[in-house]
Design a protein around this motif. Structure first.
Motif, PDB file in Angstrom:
ATOM      1  N   ILE B 432      11.088  -3.947   8.859  1.00 14.98           N
ATOM      2  CA  ILE B 432      10.259  -2.962   8.161  1.00 14.98           C
ATOM      3  C   ILE B 432      10.487  -3.042   6.656  1.00 14.98           C
ATOM      4  O   ILE B 432       9.558  -2.989   5.855  1.00 14.98           O
ATOM      5  N   ALA B 433      11.748  -3.222   6.275  1.00 11.62           N
ATOM      6  CA  ALA B 433      12.039  -3.188   4.843  1.00 11.62           C
ATOM      7  C   ALA B 433      11.655  -4.485   4.146  1.00 11.62           C
ATOM      8  O   ALA B 433      11.239  -4.466   2.996  1.00 11.62           O
ATOM      9  N   PHE B 434      11.782  -5.608   4.832  1.00  6.79           N
ATOM     10  CA  PHE B 434      11.703  -6.869   4.105  1.00  6.79           C
ATOM     11  C   PHE B 434      10.438  -7.680   4.344  1.00  6.79           C
ATOM     12  O   PHE B 434      10.043  -8.460   3.497  1.00  6.79           O
ATOM     13  N   LEU B 435       9.824  -7.526   5.540  1.00 12.79           N
ATOM     14  CA  LEU B 435       8.725  -8.450   5.833  1.00 12.79           C
ATOM     15  C   LEU B 435       7.459  -8.079   5.071  1.00 12.79           C
ATOM     16  O   LEU B 435       7.292  -6.969   4.583  1.00 12.79           O
ATOM     17  N   LYS B 436       6.564  -9.067   5.010  1.00 12.85           N
ATOM     18  CA  LYS B 436       5.316  -8.899   4.280  1.00 12.85           C
ATOM     19  C   LYS B 436       4.396  -7.934   5.022  1.00 12.85           C
ATOM     20  O   LYS B 436       4.256  -8.015   6.246  1.00 12.85           O
ATOM     21  N   ARG B 437       3.832  -6.989   4.307  1.00 12.71           N
ATOM     22  CA  ARG B 437       2.799  -6.151   4.924  1.00 12.71           C
ATOM     23  C   ARG B 437       1.883  -5.629   3.816  1.00 12.71           C
ATOM     24  O   ARG B 437       2.287  -5.539   2.651  1.00 12.71           O
ATOM     25  N   PRO B 438       0.657  -5.293   4.180  1.00 12.46           N
ATOM     26  CA  PRO B 438      -0.336  -4.979   3.151  1.00 12.46           C
ATOM     27  C   PRO B 438       0.021  -3.746   2.320  1.00 12.46           C
ATOM     28  O   PRO B 438      -0.261  -3.722   1.111  1.00 12.46           O
ATOM     29  N   ASP B 439       0.675  -2.735   2.944  1.00  8.82           N
ATOM     30  CA  ASP B 439       0.956  -1.523   2.172  1.00  8.82           C
ATOM     31  C   ASP B 439       2.333  -1.573   1.516  1.00  8.82           C
ATOM     32  O   ASP B 439       2.847  -0.559   1.067  1.00  8.82           O
ATOM     33  N   GLY B 440       2.930  -2.758   1.477  1.00 10.25           N
ATOM     34  CA  GLY B 440       4.282  -2.871   0.933  1.00 10.25           C
ATOM     35  C   GLY B 440       4.290  -2.803  -0.583  1.00 10.25           C
ATOM     36  O   GLY B 440       3.270  -2.577  -1.242  1.00 10.25           O
ATOM     37  N   LYS B 441       5.487  -3.011  -1.118  1.00 12.09           N
ATOM     38  CA  LYS B 441       5.651  -2.928  -2.563  1.00 12.09           C
ATOM     39  C   LYS B 441       5.002  -4.123  -3.257  1.00 12.09           C
ATOM     40  O   LYS B 441       5.055  -5.246  -2.760  1.00 12.09           O
ATOM     41  N   LYS B 442       4.425  -3.863  -4.426  1.00 13.04           N
ATOM     42  CA  LYS B 442       3.894  -4.952  -5.226  1.00 13.04           C
ATOM     43  C   LYS B 442       4.927  -5.367  -6.261  1.00 13.04           C
ATOM     44  O   LYS B 442       5.848  -4.605  -6.555  1.00 13.04           O
ATOM     45  N   ALA B 443       4.735  -6.572  -6.784  1.00 15.17           N
ATOM     46  CA  ALA B 443       5.713  -7.092  -7.742  1.00 15.17           C
ATOM     47  C   ALA B 443       5.830  -6.180  -8.952  1.00 15.17           C
ATOM     48  O   ALA B 443       6.903  -6.047  -9.540  1.00 15.17           O
ATOM     49  N   SER B 444       4.716  -5.518  -9.312  1.00 12.23           N
ATOM     50  CA  SER B 444       4.751  -4.673 -10.512  1.00 12.23           C
ATOM     51  C   SER B 444       5.597  -3.426 -10.318  1.00 12.23           C
ATOM     52  O   SER B 444       6.005  -2.786 -11.282  1.00 12.23           O
TER      53      SER B 444
END
Lengths: 100, 624
Positions: B432-444
């Motif tokens: 949940i914390a690390f994998l890619k997902r659409p609502d995850g954190k953005k680089a900015s």
């Protein structure tokens, strides 16, 4: 030779005069004078007793009383001067700071 | 040797004293150097000591502490293989965490207090590890409790954090009562506090008193190690700075309870019932905490529950008499759990104090270094085959299985299910914390963290990966740890199990761990924002244990205290005493009339009194 009874009467009269002075007067100096008279009345009694029984101790006591009276007067007068400067009054009944 | 051990203990204390007394007047760099250098020197001494010990045990009196009649307490050291391993582990993990802290606390202005407490904590922990006299152990025991309290509530401006510190302190104090009583009972039996003297005499204890002592020491361990029923302080203790959680609430202090039981293992061994209770507490806690970890949202609380669960395994190991397995698990747990916490610290700083794993995501691209380190830690925690956590957990479960009696089989089943759940919740958190997902954190949205914060974790990760080599069940260096600990009373080098059982157990726990990871992959690869409802709410609140304590213990206590305060104290006791005072006041009002403040009145009264006295003398009236 003056009988010892007369000396005692003189001393008693002087003592009560001194006590009356200390009680009746409001002036601090006069109170102090009254106290001195009382002390010296006691001294006369001692001297008389010393003569009556031929004991030197009575006269020795009187010397001590004189020394005490002198130092008492010195301290008392200093206090009176200080109090007078502080309040501007010599009336003993004006000093009522101790009243609770 | 005496000098080495003395320096080993004294360096952190010296660091704490220096920083505590002069830290505010020194530049920041110097404070940090003092704190880290103290730990490095201590680590050096621990290494020197373990090299020089040559299989022997050493007893030294550092100095006499106090003496009264028969009672004599010294600051003394009992250095054996167990203490050697513990001291080395504590100083190693603490050194890394000190270096990490320098970087982690770079924006905190209260660094002097932080490093002072951290050094003091290491000192107290080393006292627990090395001390011979139980009173000296108690000093360290209270010392770590105090430092834990001070560091959990480090940011005391936030009342939630300050309360969490108080909670931890009060709950561990309950266990300390057990410790204090147990020490008193031991002294009544043997007339000495020294572990060296008590252990050979343990066989002379009657079963009843051995059981009593075991239960009391278990209660002490339960408090310190956050086992059932005193678990609830540890998840709240996560309010402290993350390096503190890593050092105190994962690697070292919470294992002090287990260590104490191992240190007094000959006493514990005398009571089969006591051992069964220990095993039961460990197994139930391991299972309970791994269930609770399954629904947590806060990354640090997941790790906190996993700590409770893993320490449960160690307690279980003591309960089944497998001290080597327990120590092995203690070591591997210390390394990988510290690693996991420190990685979590990196994540939390990079996301500006975000703890909720559902608000993370995409971290594999933004924080690749942390991703790999965290993966190492997660694999160790979920007992991935060939890693240290796998061998140690497997050994404990095998030792449990071969114990006779149905009760131990139940413990084994609980331990096995907990092993499966451990893999599941660990990788739930990780995916949940690390994998890619659409609502995850953005680089900015990422904040820059110093590279040093990640680099310093590499040695820890290497040790966590390789610590399985310490006690491999086969091959080169077979059972090194077991042979090393052989001289410790009660240690068993080898689990007496047939090869078939051994292999079967290994395969079973390996498959459980792998299937846990696989299930986590299927369930949480595409995580849904979970609602805390139904069974999730039960798990999230850890079976409402906190609420239950509030309703059944805190509320009645508060009610009784309020009753005593408002009704008994204020209405009766205080009212009576006040009435006494009031009557005195009234009496004095009558006397006040005499006090006019006029000198002449006083003189008159004086003379009248004098005359009265003279009259009495004349009349020969005696007053007394």
């Amino acid at each position: 030779m003056v009988p010892y009874g007369h000396v005692l009467i003189l001393s008693t009269i002087l003592f009560f005069m001194g006590a009356g002075c200390a009680l009746a007067r409001r002036n601090l100096i006069m109170i102090l004078v009254g106290v001195e008279i009382m002390l010296n009345a006691a001294g006369i009694g001692f001297v008389g007793a010393s003569l009556r029984w031929g004991e030197l101790a009575g006269q020795g006591f009187v010397l001590f009383i004189m020394a005490v009276a002198a130092s008492e007067v010195a301290v008392g007068l200093a206090l009176i001067i200080f109090v007078r400067r502080h309040t501007g009054s010599m009336n003993a009944d004006k000093y009522r700071l101790l009243k609770g | 040797m005496k000098a080495i051990l003395f320096l080993l203990i004294i360096f952190p204390l010296a660091g704490a004293t220096l920083n505590g007394l002069f830290g505010r007047r020194l530049p920041r760099k110097i404070v940090e150097i003092i704190a880290c250098a103290a730990l490095l020197c201590s680590l050096l001494m621990a290494t020197a000591a373990i090299i020089n010990m040559g299989g022997g045990t050493f007893n030294f009196v550092l100095f006499q502490w106090f003496q009264a009649g028969d009672l004599s307490v010294a600051m003394d050291i009992h250095y054996d293989a167990l203490a050697a391993i513990m001291a080395l582990m504590v100083t190693f993990v603490a050194s890394i965490i000190h270096f990490y802290s320098v970087s982690f606390m770079r924006n905190d202005t209260d660094y002097v207090r932080y490093f002072c407490y951290l050094n003091l904590f290491v000192f107290s922990m080393l006292v627990i590890a090395l001390a011979d006299s139980l009173v000296f152990v108690y000093l360290g025991w209270e010392g770590v409790g105090f430092c834990s309290y001070a560091l959990i509530g480090f940011w005391y401006g936030d009342p939630v954090k300050a309360t969490a510190g108080k909670k931890a302190f009060i709950m561990t104090r309950m266990g300390d009562i057990g410790f204090g009583v147990a020490v008193a009972v031991l002294f009544a039996h043997f007339g000495t506090f020294s572990i060296t003297h008590i252990n050979p005499l343990a066989a002379t204890l009657s079963t009843g008193s051995a059981t009593l002592l075991t239960l009391l020491f278990l209660f002490a361990a339960v408090g310190k190690s956050a086992q059932l029923p005193l678990t609830t302080w540890l998840p709240d203790a996560m309010a402290g700075p993350t390096p503190v959680s890593a050092l105190i609430h994962a690697a070292t202090m919470v294992t002090a309870g287990v260590y104490l039981l191992m240190r007094l293992f000959p006493v514990v061994q005398q009571s089969p019932q006591g051992m069964l209770v220990i095993a039961g507490v460990g197994a139930v806690t391991a299972f309970y905490a791994s269930l609770s970890a399954l629904a947590q949202r806060d990354i640090k609380r997941v790790l906190a529950y996993s700590t409770i669960s893993q320490v449960g395994y160690m307690i279980l190991a003591v309960g089944v008499g497998d001290m080597v397995g327990g120590m092995f698990h203690l070591l591997s747990h210390a390394f990988f759990k510290a690693l996991l916490f420190l990685c979590a610290g990196c994540v939390i700083q990079a996301l500006a104090d975000e703890h909720d794993i559902f608000k993370m995501g995409n971290l594999d691209r933004h924080l690749p270094g942390v991703f790999w380190l965290m993966l190492v830690g997660a694999l160790c925690l979920s007992a991935f085959p060939t890693l240290g956590g796998y061998f140690s957990k497997d050994r404990i479960l095998l030792s449990t299985f071969i114990q006779p009696g149905i009760a131990y089989k139940v413990c084994w089943a609980l331990g096995m299910s907990a092993a499966f759940l451990t893999a599941l919740y660990t990788f739930r958190m990780f995916f949940i914390a690390f994998l890619k997902r659409p609502d995850g954190k953005k680089a900015s949205e990422m904040h820059q963290i110093p590279r040093f914060l990640v680099i310093i974790l590499i040695p820890l990760a290497i040790v966590a990966l390789c610590d399985g080599l310490l006690n491999l069940p086969f091959g080169v260096g077979k059972r090194w740890l077991g042979h090393f600990l052989f001289s410790v009373p009660g240690a068993v080098v080898d689990v007496r199990a047939s090869t078939d059982l051994f292999l079967g157990m290994g395969i079973l726990s390996a498959s459980l761990s792998l299937s846990g990871i696989a299930l986590a992959w299927f369930l949480y690869r595409r995580p849904q924002e979970a609602r805390e409802k139904g069974w999730r709410a039960v798990l999230f609140s850890a079976f409402y244990l906190d609420t239950a304590y509030r309703y059944w213990i805190v509320q009645p206590y508060r009610w009784a205290a309020t009753l005593l305060w408002r009704q008994i104290d204020e209405k009766h006791l205080d009212a009576n005493i006040e009435g006494f005072g009031i009557s005195f006041n009234a009496a004095s009002l009558m006397m006040r009339v005499w006090s006019t403040g006029r000198l002449s009145t006083y003189l008159k009264a004086f003379l009248v009194g004098l005359a009265g006295l003279l009259c009495l003398l004349v009349g020969r009236v005696t007053l007394w």
